[in-house]
Design a protein around this motif. Sequence first.
Motif, PDB file in Angstrom:
ATOM      1  N   ALA A   1      10.120 -23.640 -12.820  1.00 58.88           N
ATOM      2  CA  ALA A   1      10.652 -25.000 -12.724  1.00 58.88           C
ATOM      3  C   ALA A   1      11.938 -25.137 -13.533  1.00 58.88           C
ATOM      4  O   ALA A   1      12.902 -25.758 -13.086  1.00 58.88           O
ATOM      5  CB  ALA A   1       9.607 -26.010 -13.201  1.00 58.88           C
TER       6      ALA A   1
ATOM      7  N   VAL B   1      12.958 -24.472 -23.066  1.00 66.12           N
ATOM      8  CA  VAL B   1      11.655 -24.335 -22.425  1.00 66.12           C
ATOM      9  C   VAL B   1      10.910 -23.133 -23.002  1.00 66.12           C
ATOM     10  O   VAL B   1       9.702 -23.188 -23.233  1.00 66.12           O
ATOM     11  CB  VAL B   1      11.826 -24.197 -20.900  1.00 66.12           C
TER      12      VAL B   1
ATOM     13  N   GLY C   1      -0.137 -17.783 -14.477  1.00 67.60           N
ATOM     14  CA  GLY C   1       0.473 -18.653 -13.485  1.00 67.60           C
ATOM     15  C   GLY C   1       1.058 -19.916 -14.080  1.00 67.60           C
ATOM     16  O   GLY C   1       2.066 -20.434 -13.606  1.00 67.60           O
ATOM     17  N   PHE C   2       0.422 -20.400 -15.144  1.00 64.38           N
ATOM     18  CA  PHE C   2       0.884 -21.609 -15.815  1.00 64.38           C
ATOM     19  C   PHE C   2       2.290 -21.409 -16.382  1.00 64.38           C
ATOM     20  O   PHE C   2       3.199 -22.202 -16.134  1.00 64.38           O
ATOM     21  CB  PHE C   2      -0.113 -21.950 -16.930  1.00 64.38           C
TER      22      PHE C   2
ATOM     23  N   LEU D   1       4.925 -20.798 -13.719  1.00 68.73           N
ATOM     24  CA  LEU D   1       5.277 -22.078 -13.100  1.00 68.73           C
ATOM     25  C   LEU D   1       6.281 -22.857 -13.952  1.00 68.73           C
ATOM     26  O   LEU D   1       7.276 -23.384 -13.443  1.00 68.73           O
ATOM     27  CB  LEU D   1       4.003 -22.903 -12.891  1.00 68.73           C
ATOM     28  N   ILE D   2       6.042 -22.900 -15.253  1.00 70.97           N
ATOM     29  CA  ILE D   2       6.943 -23.639 -16.140  1.00 70.97           C
ATOM     30  C   ILE D   2       8.340 -23.015 -16.126  1.00 70.97           C
ATOM     31  O   ILE D   2       9.348 -23.709 -15.991  1.00 70.97           O
ATOM     32  CB  ILE D   2       6.396 -23.651 -17.583  1.00 70.97           C
TER      33      ILE D   2
END
Lengths: 292, 293
Positions: free
Chosen positions: B176, B211, B168-169, B172-173
């Motif tokens: 975003a 990213v 999930g981390f 999420l990144i």
Amino acid sequence: MMSVGQADAGAMSPKEASARRIGYVVLYIILIAVAVLQLFPLVWLLLFSLKNNQEVFSLPPFAIPTHPRWENYRKVWEAGNIDQYFINSVWLTAVSTALTVILASLVTYAITRMRWKGSSLVLGLFMVAMMIPVHSTLIPLFSMFNRANLTDSPVSLILTYVAFNMPITIMILLGFYYALPKEVEEAAVIDGCSVNRMFFRIVFPMTSSVLATTAIINMIYNWNEFIFVNTFISSDTLKTLTVGVQNFIGQYTTDWGAIGATLMISILPILITFLFLSDRIVEGIAAGSVKG
Amino acid sequence: MDKVMSNKKMIALYVLPSLILILAIVYIPIVLTGYYGLNEWNGIGPMKFVGLDNYTTLMKDSKFWDSAKHSLLLAVFSALSLIVYLAIAMVLAAKLKGANLFRKIYLIPMLLSSVAIAQLWLKIYHPTSGIMNTFLESLGVNNPPAWLAEPSLVLLALFIPILWQYAGFYILIYYAALKNIPTSLEEAAKIDGATSLQIAYKIKLPLVLEVIKVTIVLAVVGSLKYFDLIYVMTDGGPNGASEVMASYMYHTAFRAYDFGYGSAIGFALLIICLVATWIIRKLTVTKDTIQYS
């Protein structure tokens, strides 16, 4: 808000539209499957925390217990030191979080507003610290605290929590401080306002929303911290919930209901916080990871 | 303004407490770890300087290299799993209803303590009553394995909850980052007749490349220093089959009371993490950083 699928459907032939719809169904199935994978272990945990061993072993794993055994929770809360661990976790988390947020705000203010040589060097030190594995500091920290008579003291935990959470806190605050308009502060200086007064009366309150974000992120990290408590603290009365739970469960290896209830008690505060503040948590985690 | 804002006393007051703290708790210990590694020391008694002995032993220590191999394997697994997370994030970012709810649900495991997750997964892997084997049996698998007791399976069995914890981390990144791409780009490409796949590959991927690099570093370094779940679930066992660098360091120092050698392992861990970061940065340098908007 309309989804793209619906918005575009009008302009397409029926065939295209139905192909698109099937596409969306497939995408949703994937997303739901991932959500199920992420949640099922936790649902299962909740279920077995309300069962006794006989029910765990004989019923199907996701069977809902006909008589939920809430007494499991009372039993583990009253036995051992779970309540003590809980209180320790609460105050350690609160103190460390408050200290981190205040200290990090002061540094961020100094870096973004004050004029001094070495400001970028200091910022660099904080940012590089994020790359350093905590495990490589563990032995020296243990021996330093040992020599200072700080092992088996909450002070050792507070110092390490604040130091290791400072970088990410500063990182989240930085973006906000850079974006904060300086006009108010300039006017305040002209009116003869001191730096301290300006910071505590004007700037600090203006950052309250980002402070909340950083505070929640800190809270989660501190609440869950394991290795420092496990290494520095030996007295049972000083342990936090994470480590206490670990020891406590060791005594109950065969009582599934008791283990489940203990685990639920340890994760509930985080789950409840998440339920109410998920937007801030999501925002904090996203901000603290990428902007580097 | 300038005069007020360059008052040395005030600057010291605002910066020094934090600076001293981070030097004392993070930087000085790093140096000390390297130094302790040059000594023979049980953690309490006097230190005996032995030069590079610990480090030369380390180079020949098959237990250390095994643990390093396990850590590296986790790093490879974590890095590869990023592809899946990126794909899921792209689906989420495709303006689906409920995307916000999904990404929040995905994040939940990451917010829970590693101890709780480890204890839960111990139960999931329980040979007879855990949901893993109950599920396999319902699929018709006879005698599913005792996952954490099999030396050949234990690493895989540990990687699954670790990936579960962090999925999930990363989603999420990526989500975003994808949301930051101006929609005008996608619309223009659509008008030119680009398919969704082309848009994903040719437009979105290059734009979130920075990213992606950051997440590769996070995943690899995070894996190399990984400790928590493994420590609670198997403690490096059975018979060292799931020992990783951090757990080997911990066992050497805090179980065998060989703080000198433990420090050498800790220092090696630090160097390996820093070198890995540097290598990934080098490998992923792109000549022309693309700037739209």
